[in-house]
Design a protein around this motif. Sequence first.
Motif: not given
Length: 126
Positions: A12, A17, A56-57, A59-62, A64, A86, A90
């Motif tokens: 990301c 990510a 991680m939190n 980099c993602w739309r919601q 993790l 996710v 993965y």
Amino acid sequence: MQRLKLKIQLYCGDEIAMGPGKADLLDAITQHGSISAAARAMDMSYRRAWLLVDAMNRCWRQPLVETSPGSAKGGGARLTAFGQAVLNHYRALKDRLQGSSDCPDYQALAAAMLAEPKASQKGDRN
């Protein structure tokens, strides 16, 4: 015998990510119920684990991972439904790509590779 080991990292921007270590951390959070317990189980500092979760939190739309604040009973962390999805995608991608070692390109590389490295060629002029 040659072997193929793929390391999948999803980026990301410049931030990783998701990768093998972050996936393992998510598994440890699921198993142990907190970031600190997951960090201990992985022989990692709490700070390092927290920074990985934060990355991680972001980099993602919601998110993790969701955390609950500490109290007399202690805090905790768990994967969100999105985080579990996710992680599952993965792991499935990794399994699919790992199973591709029977392709002609890998077979050609494996045939050209030695079983063990040669002795150091340092000082060799040829």
